[in-house]
Motif scaffolding. Structure first.
Motif, PDB file in Angstrom:
ATOM      1  N   GLN A  89      -8.617  85.313  99.163  1.00 38.05           N
ATOM      2  CA  GLN A  89      -7.643  84.230  99.061  1.00 38.05           C
ATOM      3  C   GLN A  89      -6.962  83.873 100.374  1.00 38.05           C
ATOM      4  OE1 GLN A  89      -5.183  84.193  95.563  1.00 38.05           O
ATOM      5  NE2 GLN A  89      -6.168  86.016  94.772  1.00 38.05           N
ATOM      6  N   ALA A 100       5.375  96.013  92.642  1.00 37.77           N
ATOM      7  CA  ALA A 100       4.352  96.948  93.092  1.00 37.77           C
ATOM      8  C   ALA A 100       3.952  96.592  94.514  1.00 37.77           C
ATOM      9  CB  ALA A 100       3.135  96.898  92.174  1.00 37.77           C
ATOM     10  N   ALA A 101       3.629  97.609  95.288  1.00 38.05           N
ATOM     11  CA  ALA A 101       3.210  97.405  96.676  1.00 38.05           C
ATOM     12  C   ALA A 101       1.759  97.812  96.827  1.00 38.05           C
ATOM     13  CB  ALA A 101       4.079  98.242  97.614  1.00 38.05           C
ATOM     14  N   GLU A 102       1.055  97.135  97.689  1.00 41.73           N
ATOM     15  CA  GLU A 102      -0.319  97.527  97.971  1.00 41.73           C
ATOM     16  C   GLU A 102      -0.611  97.322  99.455  1.00 41.73           C
ATOM     17  OE1 GLU A 102      -3.434  99.371  97.672  1.00 41.73           O
ATOM     18  OE2 GLU A 102      -2.367  99.099  95.784  1.00 41.73           O
ATOM     19  N   LEU A 148       4.369  92.426  95.055  1.00 39.80           N
ATOM     20  CA  LEU A 148       4.343  91.405  94.014  1.00 39.80           C
ATOM     21  C   LEU A 148       5.097  91.928  92.797  1.00 39.80           C
ATOM     22  CD1 LEU A 148       2.685  88.648  93.930  1.00 39.80           C
ATOM     23  CD2 LEU A 148       1.154  89.852  92.392  1.00 39.80           C
ATOM     24  N   LEU A 204      -9.141  94.545 100.149  1.00 43.47           N
ATOM     25  CA  LEU A 204      -9.331  93.169  99.710  1.00 43.47           C
ATOM     26  C   LEU A 204      -8.848  92.984  98.288  1.00 43.47           C
ATOM     27  CD1 LEU A 204     -12.685  92.008 101.255  1.00 43.47           C
ATOM     28  CD2 LEU A 204     -10.474  90.932 101.427  1.00 43.47           C
ATOM     29  N   LEU A 205      -9.116  93.983  97.482  1.00 44.58           N
ATOM     30  CA  LEU A 205      -8.635  93.892  96.117  1.00 44.58           C
ATOM     31  C   LEU A 205      -7.124  93.775  96.110  1.00 44.58           C
ATOM     32  CD1 LEU A 205     -10.838  96.529  94.310  1.00 44.58           C
ATOM     33  CD2 LEU A 205     -10.804  94.081  93.885  1.00 44.58           C
ATOM     34  N   ALA A 219      -6.003  90.455  97.035  1.00 42.39           N
ATOM     35  CA  ALA A 219      -6.208  89.501  95.953  1.00 42.39           C
ATOM     36  C   ALA A 219      -5.037  89.505  94.990  1.00 42.39           C
ATOM     37  CB  ALA A 219      -7.488  89.825  95.207  1.00 42.39           C
ATOM     38  N   ALA A 220      -4.346  90.612  94.946  1.00 46.51           N
ATOM     39  CA  ALA A 220      -3.194  90.676  94.048  1.00 46.51           C
ATOM     40  C   ALA A 220      -2.031  89.842  94.544  1.00 46.51           C
ATOM     41  CB  ALA A 220      -2.740  92.119  93.885  1.00 46.51           C
ATOM     42  N   ARG A 233       4.746  87.860  88.814  1.00 50.13           N
ATOM     43  CA  ARG A 233       3.887  87.194  89.787  1.00 50.13           C
ATOM     44  C   ARG A 233       4.646  86.479  90.887  1.00 50.13           C
ATOM     45  NH1 ARG A 233      -1.718  85.295  87.010  1.00 50.13           N
ATOM     46  NH2 ARG A 233      -1.912  87.000  85.550  1.00 50.13           N
ATOM     47  N   ALA A 242      -0.491  86.763  94.980  1.00 48.74           N
ATOM     48  CA  ALA A 242      -0.827  85.518  94.283  1.00 48.74           C
ATOM     49  C   ALA A 242      -0.912  84.333  95.215  1.00 48.74           C
ATOM     50  CB  ALA A 242       0.226  85.247  93.221  1.00 48.74           C
ATOM     51  N   SER A 243      -1.882  83.511  94.939  1.00 45.41           N
ATOM     52  CA  SER A 243      -1.886  82.133  95.403  1.00 45.41           C
ATOM     53  C   SER A 243      -1.731  81.966  96.895  1.00 45.41           C
ATOM     54  CB  SER A 243      -0.755  81.377  94.715  1.00 45.41           C
ATOM     55  OG  SER A 243      -0.840  81.553  93.358  1.00 45.41           O
ATOM     56  N   ALA A 244      -2.634  82.536  97.647  1.00 46.12           N
ATOM     57  CA  ALA A 244      -2.503  82.419  99.091  1.00 46.12           C
ATOM     58  C   ALA A 244      -3.597  81.582  99.708  1.00 46.12           C
ATOM     59  CB  ALA A 244      -2.514  83.808  99.708  1.00 46.12           C
TER      60      ALA A 244
END
Lengths: 142, 323
Positions: free
Chosen positions: B235, B42-44, B63, B12-13, B16-17, B67, B19-21
């Protein structure tokens, strides 16, 4: 899984850029933070500045409102709300509710709804209140 | 009704990275120009609750430092096992898969190859399907992509794979949960849908007619979304709930559709019992989740975080029309 959370926090620092990580203490205190990362004064101010810009838009400037909100404001509001919920859950809730109302306004088809101006003001007040709750002073719209 | 402490998962963290979803924007680019700075990306991992031995979807979000979100086209995933938290090993190659772009509902799916987009223009994740992990432990994914404007990228991300799923999973019996509905006498409106707290009414009453228990008892297929559109940390809850509502209008004759709000009282940290039964495990609450329950009461599929409504629609169409 503390180790994993730590690694994700590091990635978030990379993702969000150096501005969000490990710098700028306020009067010797670390900046407020929550599950989504650190609230820096610069990012918080940028979000409020974005809301101030949104305040001056005309009803036919729906695209501009969307652009400012989703590119400059929205993500930071989530970060502020996450940081605020530890200290003042009411302020966090008010911020999220006001944010939801703005998202609803921005889903309008053609023009900004009549309530838009009031809703921007409410969201701006909720943002400033949340930032006060975490003792992060920023300038309002003047 | 429980009072619970929330510990959000790493996934989830990571979401959250992205953006704006939160919600579908009108798009159109607006007045903000992209920052022409470097393309540090960066990938998560955005998948939740990966486990051994079962083909699963695997999601990654990317992202840039300014951003912008990597969007559109396809990327490639190569997996490697790296041991356990206690005993790391040299990476041992595992499966590989191509991954397609999955837009946040309400945003464009785009065309062409991957490129960086402003969040107001496009946002989403990349998904590979049918990925099977043969061992529990810490895995690594190498994401390769040629991102327009940023060049070839090779990104690494780590993630955990468990022996068993922690949350309800395909093949298991659905919990016969007696969730709130619009007919519940003891539930405040906001506990049925958090959006009622801003509008004073339930925005999608059709998603609050059924309980899971009743659907299972009557042998009705059910698509169940667990999400809190207002108090969503990840988000993605708003657009996900909207997407389920859209599906409910198209496939009302194939299944019943249920939205279960996460919070009974956000300010006092009280989670709805029905949500806790499904999406709260080991002091860990995750949302949003979507579960597809078959007519026999077995969980047929599940989606965490983002998903493609077309994919869910395909599965719904496999059910016969209900009388």
């Amino acid at each position: 899984m503390p180790a994993r959370v730590g690694s994700v926090a590091l990635v978030l620092c990379i993702v969000l850029g150096a501005v969000a990580c490990g710098r700028s203490k306020l009067n010797g205190k670390p900046p407020p933070s929550g599950a989504l990362g650190v609230v820096t004064q610069e990012d918080a101010q940028a979000a409020v500045d974005g809301l101030c810009r949104m305040r001056g838009l005309q009803p036919n400037q729906l695209d501009q409102a969307n652009g400012i909100f989703y590119d400059r404001v929205h993500e930071e509001l989530h970060v502020i709300a996450a940081a605020t919920e530890k200290d003042d859950r009411v302020a966090s809730a008010n911020l999220l509710v006001a944010k939801e109302q703005m998202e609803s306004d921005l889903r309008a088809k053609d023009v900004l709804p009549e309530s838009y101006g009031t809703d921007v003001d409410t969201l701006t007040r909720a943002t400033l209140a949340a930032l006060r709750a975490v003792v992060l002073p920023v300038k309002g719209c003047g | 009704m429980k009072r619970l402490r929330l510990l959000f998962t790493a996934s989830l963290l990571s979401l959250a990275a992205l953006a704006s979803a939160c919600a579908s924007s009108g798009g159109g680019g607006g007045s903000v120009e992209p920052t022409p700075s470097g393309s540090n990306i960066a990938a998560e991992v955005a998948s939740i609750d990966l486990y051994v031995g079962s083909p699963q979807r695997f999601l990654v979000g990317m992202l840039s430092a300014d951003r912008r979100v990597v969007t559109f086209g396809k990327v490639h995933f190569a997996f490697a096992y790296t041991g356990t938290a206690e005993a790391a090993t040299a990476p041992q190659p595992g499966p590989e898969a191509d991954a397609a772009y999955v837009p946040t509902p309400g945003t464009p799916s785009g065309s062409g190859g991957p490129r960086l987009s402003l969040p107001s223009d496009a946002r989403g994740v990349y998904q590979a399907e049918g990925v099977t992990f043969d061992r529990a432990g810490i895995w690594q994914v190498t994401i390769t992509a040629d991102v327009q404007g940023a060049g070839p990228q090779s990104l690494l991300a780590n993630f955990a794979v468990g022996e068993q799923p922690s949350y309800p999973a395909p093949g298991q019996r659905a919990l016969p949960t007696d969730n709130h509905t619009i007919h519940s006498k003891d539930a405040p409106l906001g506990a049925i849908d958090s959006r009622a707290e801003t509008t004073g009414k339930i925005p999608d009453p059709g998603l609050h007619e059924w309980t899971i228990a009743k659907a299972v008892a009557e042998g009705r297929p059910a698509l169940v979304v667990f999400a809190t559109p207002v108090y969503c940390i990840s988000q993605f809850c708003g657009p996900v709930t909207n997407a389920v509502e859209a599906l409910s209008k198209r496939y009302a004759d194939r299944a019943v559709f249920i939205h279960i709000e996460i919070w009974r009282d956000y300010q006092n940290q009280m989670v709805n019992k029905a949500a806790a039964e499904w999406v709260y495990r080991n002091n860990d609450l995750t949302e949003p989740w979507v579960f597809l329950i078959g007519p026999s009461g077995t969980i047929l599929d599940r989606w965490g975080s983002l998903w493609d409504p077309k994919e869910v629609a395909r599965e719904l169409r496999q059910f016969p029309k209900m009388p």
